[in-house]
Design an enzyme around this catalytic site. Structure first.
Site, PDB file in Angstrom:
ATOM      1  CB  SER A 125       6.045  11.842  -7.288  1.00  0.00           C
ATOM      2  OG  SER A 125       5.367  12.827  -8.024  1.00  0.00           O
ATOM      3  CE1 TYR A 176       2.038  11.858  -3.296  1.00  0.00           C
ATOM      4  CE2 TYR A 176       2.835  13.224  -5.101  1.00  0.00           C
ATOM      5  CZ  TYR A 176       2.537  11.982  -4.587  1.00  0.00           C
ATOM      6  OH  TYR A 176       2.736  10.851  -5.348  1.00  0.00           O
TER       7      TYR A 176
HETATM    8  N1  LIG Z   1      -0.710   7.293  -8.975  1.00  0.00           N
HETATM    9  C1  LIG Z   1       0.070   8.312  -9.302  1.00  0.00           C
HETATM   10  O1  LIG Z   1      -0.297   9.179 -10.121  1.00  0.00           O
HETATM   11  C2  LIG Z   1       1.434   8.441  -8.700  1.00  0.00           C
HETATM   12  C3  LIG Z   1       2.339   9.381  -9.237  1.00  0.00           C
HETATM   13  C4  LIG Z   1       3.587   9.516  -8.674  1.00  0.00           C
HETATM   14  C5  LIG Z   1       3.952   8.734  -7.586  1.00  0.00           C
HETATM   15  N2  LIG Z   1       3.063   7.835  -7.069  1.00  0.00           N
HETATM   16  C6  LIG Z   1       3.451   7.081  -5.889  1.00  0.00           C
HETATM   17  O2  LIG Z   1       3.325   5.688  -6.126  1.00  0.00           O
HETATM   18  C7  LIG Z   1       3.168   5.016  -4.880  1.00  0.00           C
HETATM   19  C8  LIG Z   1       2.038   4.003  -4.992  1.00  0.00           C
HETATM   20  O3  LIG Z   1       0.809   4.697  -5.146  1.00  0.00           O
HETATM   21  P1  LIG Z   1      -0.316   4.221  -6.146  1.00  0.00           P
HETATM   22  O4  LIG Z   1      -0.441   5.255  -7.180  1.00  0.00           O
HETATM   23  O5  LIG Z   1      -0.098   2.822  -6.549  1.00  0.00           O
HETATM   24  O6  LIG Z   1      -1.616   4.388  -5.217  1.00  0.00           O
HETATM   25  P2  LIG Z   1      -2.528   3.328  -4.457  1.00  0.00           P
HETATM   26  O7  LIG Z   1      -3.114   2.377  -5.412  1.00  0.00           O
HETATM   27  O8  LIG Z   1      -3.436   4.143  -3.609  1.00  0.00           O
HETATM   28  O9  LIG Z   1      -1.493   2.532  -3.552  1.00  0.00           O
HETATM   29  C9  LIG Z   1      -1.006   3.061  -2.344  1.00  0.00           C
HETATM   30  C10 LIG Z   1      -0.528   1.901  -1.509  1.00  0.00           C
HETATM   31  O10 LIG Z   1       0.028   2.436  -0.279  1.00  0.00           O
HETATM   32  C11 LIG Z   1      -0.556   1.756   0.805  1.00  0.00           C
HETATM   33  N3  LIG Z   1      -0.697   2.607   1.987  1.00  0.00           N
HETATM   34  C12 LIG Z   1      -1.221   3.854   2.047  1.00  0.00           C
HETATM   35  N4  LIG Z   1      -1.242   4.282   3.317  1.00  0.00           N
HETATM   36  C13 LIG Z   1      -0.715   3.273   4.063  1.00  0.00           C
HETATM   37  C14 LIG Z   1      -0.469   3.104   5.445  1.00  0.00           C
HETATM   38  N5  LIG Z   1      -0.757   4.063   6.335  1.00  0.00           N
HETATM   39  N6  LIG Z   1       0.080   1.949   5.863  1.00  0.00           N
HETATM   40  C15 LIG Z   1       0.360   0.950   4.983  1.00  0.00           C
HETATM   41  N7  LIG Z   1       0.167   1.060   3.668  1.00  0.00           N
HETATM   42  C16 LIG Z   1      -0.371   2.195   3.208  1.00  0.00           C
HETATM   43  C17 LIG Z   1      -1.927   1.334   0.334  1.00  0.00           C
HETATM   44  O11 LIG Z   1      -2.329   0.225   1.099  1.00  0.00           O
HETATM   45  P3  LIG Z   1      -3.716   0.271   1.960  1.00  0.00           P
HETATM   46  O12 LIG Z   1      -4.812   0.308   0.943  1.00  0.00           O
HETATM   47  O13 LIG Z   1      -3.634  -0.979   2.755  1.00  0.00           O
HETATM   48  O14 LIG Z   1      -3.651   1.522   2.791  1.00  0.00           O
HETATM   49  C18 LIG Z   1      -1.662   0.962  -1.117  1.00  0.00           C
HETATM   50  O15 LIG Z   1      -1.248  -0.370  -1.232  1.00  0.00           O
HETATM   51  C19 LIG Z   1       2.898   6.110  -3.832  1.00  0.00           C
HETATM   52  O16 LIG Z   1       4.077   6.335  -3.102  1.00  0.00           O
HETATM   53  C20 LIG Z   1       2.567   7.328  -4.675  1.00  0.00           C
HETATM   54  O17 LIG Z   1       2.877   8.527  -4.030  1.00  0.00           O
HETATM   55  C21 LIG Z   1       1.820   7.651  -7.613  1.00  0.00           C
END
Ligand SMILES: NC(=O)c1ccc[n+]([C@@H]2O[C@H](COP(=O)([O-])OP(=O)(O)OC[C@H]3O[C@@H](n4cnc5c(N)ncnc54)[C@H](OP(=O)(O)O)[C@@H]3O)[C@@H](O)[C@H]2O)c1
Length: 269
Positions: free
Chosen positions: A146, A159
């Site tokens: 991130s 985080y």
């Molecule tokens: N959105 C942002 O602004 C942003 C910014 C910077 C970085 N990121 C990073 O991008 C990545 C993806 O996040 P996203 O934004 O796409 O959010 P998201 O839609 O909430 O996706 C998160 C994913 O991680 C999975 N996950 C969470 N806890 C888990 C667990 N205990 N075991 C297995 N799977 C798990 C979720 O699956 P389940 O629903 O099955 O738990 C979901 O598929 C993350 O690493 C996040 O930190 C996001």
């Protein structure tokens, strides 16, 4: 006699049932040259993505339902992929979670889940799959960090620090694996329109209106382009790239002051 076709190698994608991970899976399916192993905790959502990709593209999808915050998760995922008997061409470690709140206020159980999910499991997945890739002398790894990894941010220490770990871990791993023809890429998105944030804490509508949130598909697209061209790091979007430059220049006391004075910044959730 029917011609014997070798099974396609696969890409393993964690956090594939929603947000950036689902967009990555969709784009990998559109390429058509890899089978997919999709890992997430939520069976229903994961199977829905698997069905969608099979129906739309005929993609061979192997869903693995696994809570990646458990200490044994990496070994279980690796064993499940091993049992499929297909070569792993790409490992995309993307699953993540988010919460606001200062370290002293954090729920220790929630903090432990984040440490397992962002630090322990990604590191061990890399160990187990990088070993296989090293033996086959090919492969690509991408870790989702991130832009919060660029500075120390009070209020999101858990985080931001776990994402900083992922960034430096990926950079070191990249150097270790380069002699074997394996590339490692860090994907560092800024704010992206996904289900990551608790909508009772972050006003997503307002963030969208102000254009703060990037589209998850664009983030996935940029990340995959970087991974397949072997780039070390990808910060999607010009605004986010500018922010990483600005973050290096801003004095920490200004960040601390904004944190203390800005009433609009969420404090917990
Ligand atoms: N959105 C942002 O602004 C942003 C910014 C910077 C970085 N990121 C990073 O991008 C990545 C993806 O996040 P996203 O934004 O796409 O959010 P998201 O839609 O909430 O996706 C998160 C994913 O991680 C999975 N996950 C969470 N806890 C888990 C667990 N205990 N075991 C297995 N799977 C798990 C979720 O699956 P389940 O629903 O099955 O738990 C979901 O598929 C993350 O690493 C996040 O930190 C996001």
């Amino acid at each position: 006699m029917r011609p014997v076709t070798a099974p396609l190698p696969c890409a393993v994608v964690t956090g594939a049932c929603s947000g950036i991970g689902r967009e990555i899976a969709r784009r990998l399916a559109a390429r058509g040259d890899l089978a997919l192993v999709l890992v997430s905790e939520n069976r229903e959502r994961l199977e829905a993505v698997a069905r969608e990709l099979f129906t739309a593209r005929g993609t061979q999808v192997h869903p693995i339902v696994c809570d990646l915050a458990r200490p044994e998760a990496a070994r279980e995922v690796h064993a499940a992929v091993d049992a499929l008997g297909i070569a792993v061409e790409a490992l995309i470690v993307n699953a993540g979670m988010f919460f606001f709140g200062e370290v002293a206020d954090a729920d220790p159980r929630k903090a432990n889940v984040m440490l397992q999910l962002h630090v322990v499991t990604p590191s061990l997945l890399c160990t187990l799959f990088a070993r296989d890739m090293r033996a086959q002398r090919r492969g690509r790894i991408m870790l989702t960090s991130s832009i919060s990894a660029w500075r120390a941010f009070p209020g999101i220490a858990y985080y931001g620090s776990t994402k900083t770990y992922l960034r430096t871990f990926a950079a070191a791993l990249r150097s270790e694996l380069a002699p074997y023809g394996i590339t490692v890429t860090t994907l560092a998105p800024g704010a992206t329109d996904t289900g990551l944030y608790d909508p009772t804490v972050v006003d997503m509508e307002r963030a969208r209106r102000f254009g703060v949130m990037m589209d998850a598909g664009k983030v996935a697209e940029a990340g995959l382009r970087a991974m397949f061209t072997g780039k070390a790091e990808c910060v999607p979007g010009p605004f986010n790239r500018a922010a990483t430059v600005a973050m290096r220049l801003v004095p920490q006391r200004l960040i601390d002051l904004v944190r203390r004075r800005a009433p609009w910044l969420p404090v917990a959730g």
